[in-house]
Design a protein around this motif. Structure first.
Motif, PDB file in Angstrom:
ATOM      1  N   THR A  96      -0.920 -16.696   0.618  1.00  0.00           N
ATOM      2  CA  THR A  96      -2.316 -16.549   1.069  1.00  0.00           C
ATOM      3  C   THR A  96      -2.640 -15.100   1.402  1.00  0.00           C
ATOM      4  O   THR A  96      -3.803 -14.718   1.445  1.00  0.00           O
ATOM      5  N   PHE A  97      -1.610 -14.289   1.656  1.00  0.00           N
ATOM      6  CA  PHE A  97      -1.796 -12.856   1.881  1.00  0.00           C
ATOM      7  C   PHE A  97      -1.778 -12.073   0.578  1.00  0.00           C
ATOM      8  O   PHE A  97      -1.978 -10.867   0.590  1.00  0.00           O
ATOM      9  N   GLY A  98      -1.465 -12.758  -0.527  1.00  0.00           N
ATOM     10  CA  GLY A  98      -1.428 -12.090  -1.820  1.00  0.00           C
ATOM     11  C   GLY A  98      -0.039 -11.901  -2.392  1.00  0.00           C
ATOM     12  O   GLY A  98       0.114 -11.314  -3.466  1.00  0.00           O
TER      13      GLY A  98
ATOM     14  N   VAL B  72       0.650  -7.591   5.069  1.00  0.00           N
ATOM     15  CA  VAL B  72      -0.576  -8.379   4.957  1.00  0.00           C
ATOM     16  C   VAL B  72      -1.442  -7.994   3.762  1.00  0.00           C
ATOM     17  O   VAL B  72      -2.460  -8.634   3.507  1.00  0.00           O
ATOM     18  N   ASP B  73      -1.032  -6.955   3.026  1.00  0.00           N
ATOM     19  CA  ASP B  73      -1.777  -6.527   1.835  1.00  0.00           C
ATOM     20  C   ASP B  73      -0.795  -6.035   0.772  1.00  0.00           C
ATOM     21  O   ASP B  73      -0.710  -4.841   0.488  1.00  0.00           O
ATOM     22  N   PRO B  74      -0.039  -6.948   0.179  1.00  0.00           N
ATOM     23  CA  PRO B  74       0.976  -6.533  -0.794  1.00  0.00           C
ATOM     24  C   PRO B  74       0.382  -5.819  -2.008  1.00  0.00           C
ATOM     25  O   PRO B  74       1.056  -4.994  -2.627  1.00  0.00           O
ATOM     26  N   ALA B  75      -0.868  -6.083  -2.343  1.00  0.00           N
ATOM     27  CA  ALA B  75      -1.492  -5.437  -3.500  1.00  0.00           C
ATOM     28  C   ALA B  75      -1.717  -3.947  -3.285  1.00  0.00           C
ATOM     29  O   ALA B  75      -1.992  -3.218  -4.238  1.00  0.00           O
ATOM     30  N   SER B  76      -1.545  -3.471  -2.058  1.00  0.00           N
ATOM     31  CA  SER B  76      -1.739  -2.044  -1.784  1.00  0.00           C
ATOM     32  C   SER B  76      -0.635  -1.178  -2.389  1.00  0.00           C
ATOM     33  O   SER B  76      -0.777   0.038  -2.456  1.00  0.00           O
TER      34      SER B  76
ATOM     35  N   PHE C 196       0.915 -10.478  15.483  1.00  0.00           N
ATOM     36  CA  PHE C 196       1.541  -9.167  15.598  1.00  0.00           C
ATOM     37  C   PHE C 196       1.343  -8.348  14.325  1.00  0.00           C
ATOM     38  O   PHE C 196       0.926  -7.198  14.368  1.00  0.00           O
ATOM     39  N   ALA C 197       1.628  -8.956  13.177  1.00  0.00           N
ATOM     40  CA  ALA C 197       1.487  -8.245  11.905  1.00  0.00           C
ATOM     41  C   ALA C 197       0.038  -7.856  11.666  1.00  0.00           C
ATOM     42  O   ALA C 197      -0.252  -6.750  11.209  1.00  0.00           O
ATOM     43  N   LEU C 198      -0.893  -8.749  11.995  1.00  0.00           N
ATOM     44  CA  LEU C 198      -2.305  -8.450  11.796  1.00  0.00           C
ATOM     45  C   LEU C 198      -2.764  -7.333  12.720  1.00  0.00           C
ATOM     46  O   LEU C 198      -3.509  -6.446  12.311  1.00  0.00           O
ATOM     47  N   LEU C 199      -2.314  -7.355  13.967  1.00  0.00           N
ATOM     48  CA  LEU C 199      -2.670  -6.274  14.885  1.00  0.00           C
ATOM     49  C   LEU C 199      -2.141  -4.943  14.383  1.00  0.00           C
ATOM     50  O   LEU C 199      -2.835  -3.931  14.443  1.00  0.00           O
ATOM     51  N   CYS C 200      -0.922  -4.938  13.872  1.00  0.00           N
ATOM     52  CA  CYS C 200      -0.361  -3.702  13.308  1.00  0.00           C
ATOM     53  C   CYS C 200      -1.199  -3.220  12.139  1.00  0.00           C
ATOM     54  O   CYS C 200      -1.476  -2.037  12.007  1.00  0.00           O
ATOM     55  N   ALA C 201      -1.605  -4.136  11.284  1.00  0.00           N
ATOM     56  CA  ALA C 201      -2.357  -3.770  10.090  1.00  0.00           C
ATOM     57  C   ALA C 201      -3.656  -3.070  10.450  1.00  0.00           C
ATOM     58  O   ALA C 201      -4.093  -2.158   9.759  1.00  0.00           O
ATOM     59  N   PHE C 202      -4.275  -3.464  11.561  1.00  0.00           N
ATOM     60  CA  PHE C 202      -5.558  -2.876  11.940  1.00  0.00           C
ATOM     61  C   PHE C 202      -5.420  -1.676  12.856  1.00  0.00           C
ATOM     62  O   PHE C 202      -6.392  -1.017  13.165  1.00  0.00           O
ATOM     63  N   SER C 203      -4.194  -1.369  13.278  1.00  0.00           N
ATOM     64  CA  SER C 203      -4.034  -0.257  14.206  1.00  0.00           C
ATOM     65  C   SER C 203      -3.320   0.939  13.588  1.00  0.00           C
ATOM     66  O   SER C 203      -2.985   1.867  14.279  1.00  0.00           O
TER      67      SER C 203
END
Length: 181
Positions: A136-138, A105-109, A3-10
């Motif tokens: 593993t996600f940062g 999924v990208d905390p460094a952002s 779910f989180a990954l799908l959100c990240a790409f949409s």
């Protein structure tokens, strides 16, 4: 996590956290149709005997934006606690619910990853495994704040009342909270 990954790409997921719980129950019903309400609970219990990462928030948009918390899931109760009660054999860990899905999924952002992520749940080992996964996600371990048992989801879910107002003021979801000691 799908779910989180799908959100990240949409794109922006501001409203999608609200539907996560609906998706979760819909998935359970399709996987194993219940014969009764009690059977639904026992089926759910059987399916989830491992860690369950809860990123949902009990937001009520029925009166528009900004939302309120759903009645009965504020102050003396939380959605995290309700999920744990519904799935007593699961090791529910509440985390990532105080930020948008891109930051999950990208905390460094945001601020080079120097911001806080709250975590709570009843099982210490489950929380440690979730923290390991988040690295593993940062996510940096020093930025994880363990609030304690699942009843502390009341606090992290309530933060969304402030989060949505910051979103309105800044017109962006690309921010997070940082606890400075």
């Amino acid at each position: 996590w799908l779910f989180a990954l799908l959100c990240a790409f949409s794109g922006s997921c501001l409203y999608r956290d609200v539907y996560f719980l609906f998706f979760f129950f819909f998935f359970l019903q399709i996987r194993r149709p219940p014969r009764s309400t009690l059977d639904r609970s026992s089926a759910a219990s059987d399916v989830y005997k491992r860690q369950l990462i809860d990123i949902s928030n009990p937001l009520d948009f029925s009166n528009g934006f900004p939302p309120t918390l759903i009645d009965g899931l504020n102050n003396n109760n939380s959605l995290g606690e309700e999920i744990q009660n519904l799935l007593p054999n699961a090791k529910v860990v509440k985390t990532l619910n105080t930020m948008n899905c891109n930051i999950m999924v990208d905390p460094a952002s945001v601020n080079d990853g120097n911001h806080s992520n709250f975590i709570c749940g009843n099982d210490v080992n489950a929380k440690e495994k979730v923290i390991e996964l988040l690295t593993t996600f940062g996510w940096k371990k020093e930025n994880m704040i363990d609030l304690g048992d699942i009843s502390n989801a009341r606090g992290s879910e309530a933060i969304l009342l402030l989060w949505t107002r910051i979103y309105m003021a800044t017109q962006t979801g690309s921010f997070n909270f940082n606890i400075v000691k």
